[in-house]
Design a protein around this motif. Structure first.
Motif, PDB file in Angstrom:
ATOM      1  N   LEU A  79       0.837  -1.201   0.000  1.00  0.00           N
ATOM      2  CA  LEU A  79       0.000   0.000   0.000  1.00  0.00           C
ATOM      3  C   LEU A  79       0.872   1.251   0.000  1.00  0.00           C
ATOM      4  O   LEU A  79       1.867   1.322   0.713  1.00  0.00           O
ATOM      5  CB  LEU A  79      -0.894   0.033   1.248  1.00  0.00           C
ATOM      6  CG  LEU A  79      -2.090  -0.915   1.274  1.00  0.00           C
ATOM      7  CD1 LEU A  79      -2.844  -0.745   2.587  1.00  0.00           C
ATOM      8  CD2 LEU A  79      -3.020  -0.656   0.108  1.00  0.00           C
ATOM      9  N   PRO A  80       0.511   2.261  -0.788  1.00  0.00           N
ATOM     10  CA  PRO A  80       1.262   3.518  -0.757  1.00  0.00           C
ATOM     11  C   PRO A  80       0.973   4.259   0.540  1.00  0.00           C
ATOM     12  O   PRO A  80      -0.024   3.978   1.219  1.00  0.00           O
ATOM     13  CB  PRO A  80       0.702   4.277  -1.967  1.00  0.00           C
ATOM     14  CG  PRO A  80      -0.689   3.757  -2.130  1.00  0.00           C
ATOM     15  CD  PRO A  80      -0.628   2.308  -1.730  1.00  0.00           C
ATOM     16  N   PRO A  81       1.813   5.232   0.921  1.00  0.00           N
ATOM     17  CA  PRO A  81       1.533   6.024   2.117  1.00  0.00           C
ATOM     18  C   PRO A  81       0.215   6.787   1.950  1.00  0.00           C
ATOM     19  O   PRO A  81      -0.147   7.198   0.848  1.00  0.00           O
ATOM     20  CB  PRO A  81       2.713   6.996   2.188  1.00  0.00           C
ATOM     21  CG  PRO A  81       3.769   6.420   1.313  1.00  0.00           C
ATOM     22  CD  PRO A  81       3.057   5.641   0.259  1.00  0.00           C
ATOM     23  N   SER A  82      -0.505   6.962   3.056  1.00  0.00           N
ATOM     24  CA  SER A  82      -1.707   7.792   3.022  1.00  0.00           C
ATOM     25  C   SER A  82      -1.300   9.254   2.880  1.00  0.00           C
ATOM     26  O   SER A  82      -0.127   9.608   3.061  1.00  0.00           O
ATOM     27  CB  SER A  82      -2.520   7.606   4.301  1.00  0.00           C
ATOM     28  OG  SER A  82      -1.829   8.187   5.405  1.00  0.00           O
ATOM     29  N   PHE A  83      -2.274  10.124   2.576  1.00  0.00           N
ATOM     30  CA  PHE A  83      -1.923  11.543   2.398  1.00  0.00           C
ATOM     31  C   PHE A  83      -1.436  12.173   3.697  1.00  0.00           C
ATOM     32  O   PHE A  83      -0.799  13.225   3.681  1.00  0.00           O
ATOM     33  CB  PHE A  83      -3.074  12.348   1.785  1.00  0.00           C
ATOM     34  CG  PHE A  83      -4.376  12.356   2.533  1.00  0.00           C
ATOM     35  CD1 PHE A  83      -4.546  13.126   3.677  1.00  0.00           C
ATOM     36  CD2 PHE A  83      -5.458  11.624   2.071  1.00  0.00           C
ATOM     37  CE1 PHE A  83      -5.753  13.153   4.346  1.00  0.00           C
ATOM     38  CE2 PHE A  83      -6.677  11.636   2.732  1.00  0.00           C
ATOM     39  CZ  PHE A  83      -6.827  12.409   3.882  1.00  0.00           C
ATOM     40  N   LEU A  84      -1.683  11.526   4.841  1.00  0.00           N
ATOM     41  CA  LEU A  84      -1.146  12.006   6.114  1.00  0.00           C
ATOM     42  C   LEU A  84       0.374  11.984   6.108  1.00  0.00           C
ATOM     43  O   LEU A  84       1.016  12.750   6.817  1.00  0.00           O
ATOM     44  CB  LEU A  84      -1.679  11.122   7.247  1.00  0.00           C
ATOM     45  CG  LEU A  84      -1.479  11.593   8.682  1.00  0.00           C
ATOM     46  CD1 LEU A  84      -2.292  12.842   8.949  1.00  0.00           C
ATOM     47  CD2 LEU A  84      -1.861  10.494   9.657  1.00  0.00           C
ATOM     48  N   ARG A  85       0.961  11.105   5.299  1.00  0.00           N
ATOM     49  CA  ARG A  85       2.416  10.935   5.239  1.00  0.00           C
ATOM     50  C   ARG A  85       3.023  11.545   3.982  1.00  0.00           C
ATOM     51  O   ARG A  85       4.137  11.212   3.607  1.00  0.00           O
ATOM     52  CB  ARG A  85       2.751   9.433   5.267  1.00  0.00           C
ATOM     53  CG  ARG A  85       2.311   8.720   6.530  1.00  0.00           C
ATOM     54  CD  ARG A  85       3.246   9.011   7.685  1.00  0.00           C
ATOM     55  NE  ARG A  85       2.859   8.233   8.855  1.00  0.00           N
ATOM     56  CZ  ARG A  85       2.050   8.678   9.803  1.00  0.00           C
ATOM     57  NH1 ARG A  85       1.556   9.899   9.716  1.00  0.00           N
ATOM     58  NH2 ARG A  85       1.758   7.921  10.839  1.00  0.00           N
ATOM     59  N   LEU A  86       2.281  12.449   3.331  1.00  0.00           N
ATOM     60  CA  LEU A  86       2.768  13.064   2.097  1.00  0.00           C
ATOM     61  C   LEU A  86       2.800  14.580   2.229  1.00  0.00           C
ATOM     62  O   LEU A  86       2.111  15.162   3.068  1.00  0.00           O
ATOM     63  CB  LEU A  86       1.876  12.671   0.915  1.00  0.00           C
ATOM     64  CG  LEU A  86       1.827  11.185   0.556  1.00  0.00           C
ATOM     65  CD1 LEU A  86       0.796  10.939  -0.534  1.00  0.00           C
ATOM     66  CD2 LEU A  86       3.205  10.682   0.121  1.00  0.00           C
ATOM     67  N   ASP A  87       3.587  15.213   1.367  1.00  0.00           N
ATOM     68  CA  ASP A  87       3.657  16.669   1.273  1.00  0.00           C
ATOM     69  C   ASP A  87       2.951  17.114  -0.002  1.00  0.00           C
ATOM     70  O   ASP A  87       2.693  16.298  -0.901  1.00  0.00           O
ATOM     71  CB  ASP A  87       5.125  17.129   1.218  1.00  0.00           C
ATOM     72  CG  ASP A  87       5.889  16.826   2.501  1.00  0.00           C
ATOM     73  OD1 ASP A  87       5.238  16.718   3.566  1.00  0.00           O
ATOM     74  OD2 ASP A  87       7.131  16.686   2.441  1.00  0.00           O
ATOM     75  N   PRO A  88       2.653  18.422  -0.122  1.00  0.00           N
ATOM     76  CA  PRO A  88       2.151  18.934  -1.399  1.00  0.00           C
ATOM     77  C   PRO A  88       3.187  18.682  -2.499  1.00  0.00           C
ATOM     78  O   PRO A  88       4.382  18.662  -2.218  1.00  0.00           O
ATOM     79  CB  PRO A  88       1.983  20.434  -1.122  1.00  0.00           C
ATOM     80  CG  PRO A  88       1.821  20.533   0.368  1.00  0.00           C
ATOM     81  CD  PRO A  88       2.692  19.452   0.920  1.00  0.00           C
ATOM     82  N   PRO A  89       2.750  18.479  -3.741  1.00  0.00           N
ATOM     83  CA  PRO A  89       1.368  18.579  -4.218  1.00  0.00           C
ATOM     84  C   PRO A  89       0.553  17.282  -4.091  1.00  0.00           C
ATOM     85  O   PRO A  89      -0.656  17.303  -4.202  1.00  0.00           O
ATOM     86  CB  PRO A  89       1.556  18.933  -5.694  1.00  0.00           C
ATOM     87  CG  PRO A  89       2.841  18.258  -6.072  1.00  0.00           C
ATOM     88  CD  PRO A  89       3.723  18.352  -4.861  1.00  0.00           C
ATOM     89  N   GLU A  90       1.236  16.130  -3.849  1.00  0.00           N
ATOM     90  CA  GLU A  90       0.507  14.864  -3.776  1.00  0.00           C
ATOM     91  C   GLU A  90      -0.491  14.867  -2.622  1.00  0.00           C
ATOM     92  O   GLU A  90      -1.614  14.374  -2.748  1.00  0.00           O
ATOM     93  CB  GLU A  90       1.475  13.687  -3.640  1.00  0.00           C
ATOM     94  CG  GLU A  90       1.956  13.129  -4.967  1.00  0.00           C
ATOM     95  CD  GLU A  90       0.791  12.618  -5.807  1.00  0.00           C
ATOM     96  OE1 GLU A  90       0.306  11.504  -5.570  1.00  0.00           O
ATOM     97  OE2 GLU A  90       0.347  13.351  -6.714  1.00  0.00           O
TER      98      GLU A  90
END
Length: 410
Positions: A79-90
């Protein structure tokens, strides 16, 4: 007591029942760096709020100094990281799509329309106490309530709801940095297996919803599109896992911390029983006074940052002590007092900035209804044990059990 030992005392389970005197001590050194390779610990309200809005602070696991475990878990589960673990723009792309399925402006009444269901679930759980005059609020109420709510929001069939707990327990335990540091191979494998099993289950559910959409959030996630396109199947699954875990455990702690606080302040409990309209203010003050998320540990500097005259170098880990900031006397008058009549309660209980709590509207409504109905229906409630036993987790802090005695059910 040296500064170098203070951070270890805060994360020490022996101090879980009352970390607030340690937070007060911590605020005397607003930026604490106890050892060369350790995190920079920030504890004042204004500094935390500023850093939560600072683009030089990264949430991306790839930027973490200790990102290896995070990335290994992502690879092992697929599974890819959730958006909680991402920075903009993703982050922004995924959160915009998720927002479109969760609330305004696309689904403005999704949460409010659940009010009747929430009352029904709460009433059924309280009725389930039966003839008992002593209950464990966590096991018999605070845990099953948000599990049921999140499952219904997503569209998980009711007969599958009991399976959720076996998956969520090891995943939540893995969020505690102290637990991760001391984890053995068996613990790590259990967390990975739980995430994978949950992901596989949700994959099947998403596939069903793609073919036969229902009026639920999982169907909307599978079908939603933002300006940059739709979520992939893997992104839908990762977002659903995030909602299940984050939307559940924080609400369990908020309800349990809330009832514990009310039982310690019987005058406020009596007021709530007589005036249910006080619930909104009580919940906001609870989010300040006893926040369910006490620490934000997974942040990394992607540039040098100066805070209170201290330069935090690029690549350093930062821990933001939300619970310490929420009782900062520079921000709140008489911060150690629980006061639902407080005029200005702009707390950090749901974070701030682009990563502010996605499920805050639902958590607020769940807790308002839960506490109001408990206050109304339990006659002469009282704590059996104070302090109660706490969970190991220092990040998501809350009682593991909360024994409450009462005279009768109204």
């Amino acid at each position: 007591m040296t500064q170098a030992s203070l951070f270890r005392r805060i994360t020490d389970f022996a101090n879980r029942a009352d970390p607030y005197p340690l937070y007060e001590e911590l605020r005397r050194t607003p930026v604490l760096h106890e050892e060369e390779d350790g995190p920079y610990v920030v504890s004042s309200f204004w500094d935390i709020e500023s850093l939560l809005h600072d683009p030089r602070i990264s949430s991306d696991a790839a930027n973490l100094a200790a990102a290896g475990d995070e990335l290994a878990e992502a690879q092992s589960t697929g599974l890819p990281p959730s958006f909680l673990r991402l920075d903009p723009p993703e982050h922004d792309r995924l959160r915009r799509i998720a927002n479109s399925a969760f609330g305004p402006p696309h689904k403005p009444r999704r949460i409010e329309s659940m009010r009747g269901d929430l009352h029904e679930i709460v009433g059924g759980l309280i009725d389930g106490f039966g003839e008992a005059r002593e209950i464990d609020l966590v096991d018999q109420f605070a845990y099953p309530f948000p599990v049921t709510v999140i499952c219904r929001l997503l569209g998980v069939p009711r007969e599958d709801e009991p399976r959720f707990r076996s998956w969520v327990d090891p995943l939540v335990a893995s969020l505690d940095p102290e637990t991760r540091e001391s984890a053995d191979e068996e613990f790590v494998k259990a967390a990975q297996e739980a995430r994978m099993q949950l992901g596989m289950y949700l994959a099947g559910l998403v596939e069903q919803r793609t073919k036969d959409p229902q009026d639920d959030m999982l169907s909307d996630l599978a079908d939603s599109r933002g300006p940059e396109g739709a979520m992939t199947m893997m992104e839908v699954m990762s977002t659903a896992v995030l909602l299940l875990i984050a939307g559940h455990e924080t609400t369990v702690n908020l309800i349990t911390n809330g009832m514990l606080t009310l039982l310690r302040h019987p005058d406020v409990l009596r007021r709530l029983r007589e005036d249910p309209g006080l619930a909104a203010n009580i919940v906001e003050e609870l989010l300040r006074y006893e926040p369910p998320v006490q620490i934000v540990p997974q942040r990394t500097c992607i540039a040098d940052i100066e805070v209170r005259g201290v330069t935090i170098p690029k690549g350093s880990r930062i821990w933001l002590m939300l619970a310490a900031g929420n009782r900062d006397p520079e921000r709140f008058k008489d911060p150690e007092r629980f006061d639902p009549d407080r005029g200005d309660i702009q707390h950090l209980g749901f974070g701030s900035g682009i990563h502010s709590c996605f499920g805050a509207p639902l958590a607020r409504l769940e807790t308002q209804i839960a506490l109001t109905e408990l206050a109304r229906r339990l006659d002469n409630p009282r704590l059996v044990e104070d302090p109660p036993p706490y969970r190991q987790n220092a990040v998501l802090r809350g009682p593991r059990h909360l024994r409450i005695a009462f005279d009768e059910l109204r």
